[in-house]
Design a protein around this motif. Structure first.
Motif, mmCIF file in Angstrom:
data_model
loop_
_atom_site.group_PDB
_atom_site.id
_atom_site.type_symbol
_atom_site.label_atom_id
_atom_site.label_comp_id
_atom_site.label_asym_id
_atom_site.label_seq_id
_atom_site.Cartn_x
_atom_site.Cartn_y
_atom_site.Cartn_z
ATOM 1 N N PHE A 45 -7.717 -1.214 8.563
ATOM 2 C CA PHE A 45 -7.817 -0.348 7.385
ATOM 3 C C PHE A 45 -8.132 1.071 7.830
ATOM 4 N N CYS A 97 -6.578 5.948 2.461
ATOM 5 C CA CYS A 97 -6.732 5.150 1.238
ATOM 6 C C CYS A 97 -7.038 6.030 0.024
ATOM 7 N N ILE A 98 -6.307 5.758 -1.087
ATOM 8 C CA ILE A 98 -6.528 6.502 -2.330
ATOM 9 C C ILE A 98 -7.210 5.627 -3.389
ATOM 10 N N THR A 150 0.168 4.302 0.610
ATOM 11 C CA THR A 150 -0.168 5.352 1.580
ATOM 12 C C THR A 150 -0.295 4.814 3.013
ATOM 13 N N CYS A 173 0.835 -1.209 0.000
ATOM 14 C CA CYS A 173 0.000 0.000 0.000
ATOM 15 C C CYS A 173 0.873 1.263 0.000
ATOM 16 N N CYS A 231 -3.598 -3.281 -3.162
ATOM 17 C CA CYS A 231 -3.650 -4.287 -2.106
ATOM 18 C C CYS A 231 -4.447 -5.515 -2.543
ATOM 19 N N ALA A 265 -2.273 2.697 4.291
ATOM 20 C CA ALA A 265 -3.668 2.676 4.719
ATOM 21 C C ALA A 265 -4.074 1.341 5.334
ATOM 22 N N ILE A 266 -3.156 0.368 5.280
ATOM 23 C CA ILE A 266 -3.425 -0.933 5.900
ATOM 24 C C ILE A 266 -2.320 -1.222 6.908
ATOM 25 N N CYS A 312 -6.504 2.859 -4.888
ATOM 26 C CA CYS A 312 -5.701 2.375 -6.020
ATOM 27 C C CYS A 312 -5.901 0.886 -6.262
ATOM 28 N N LYS A 313 -6.342 0.167 -5.249
ATOM 29 C CA LYS A 313 -6.631 -1.278 -5.321
ATOM 30 C C LYS A 313 -5.388 -2.157 -5.496
HETATM 31 S S1 SF4 Z 1 -6.666 0.632 -2.312
HETATM 32 FE FE1 SF4 Z 1 -4.529 1.387 -2.454
HETATM 33 S S2 SF4 Z 1 -4.410 3.007 -0.932
HETATM 34 FE FE2 SF4 Z 1 -6.251 1.841 -0.452
HETATM 35 S S3 SF4 Z 1 -5.593 0.328 1.065
HETATM 36 FE FE3 SF4 Z 1 -5.403 -0.647 -0.962
HETATM 37 S S4 SF4 Z 1 -3.278 -0.300 -1.625
HETATM 38 FE FE4 SF4 Z 1 -3.742 1.130 0.063
#
Ligand code: SF4
Ligand code: SF4
Length: 66
Positions: free
Chosen positions: A37, A42-43, A26, A24, A48, A28-29, A45-46
């Motif tokens: 979480f 979280c941005i 940022t 991740c 993860c 965020a996890i 971005c997916k």
């Molecule tokens: S979607 Fe991106 S920013 Fe959000 S938790 Fe997953 S890796 Fe991190």
């Protein structure tokens, strides 16, 4: 525009390997004694989701939620 999502974990699949947290961008996890979480970081971005080796993560659209 990136669709805003929240990431949810399937506790039955997650074995707390930390792979998602490591990928991740940022932070965020957090994976410690349990999977956490932080939606404010979280941005959406997916990354993860693809990083998880057992498919334990899912992106849930936030649109329509308060
Ligand atoms: S979607 Fe991106 S920013 Fe959000 S938790 Fe997953 S890796 Fe991190
Ligand atoms: S990568 Fe998957 S199995 Fe590993 S801690 Fe994250 S959600 Fe759990």
């Amino acid at each position: 525009m990136v669709e805003k999502v929240k990431i949810v974990v399937d506790d039955d699949r997650c074995y707390l390997c930390g792979g998602c947290a490591g990928m991740c961008p940022t932070l965020a996890i957090n994976v410690g004694p349990r999977w956490e979480f932080f939606i404010d970081k979280c941005i959406s971005c997916k990354i993860c989701i693809t990083a998880c080796p057992v498919g334990a993560l899912e992106a849930v659209p936030l649109e329509g939620e308060p």
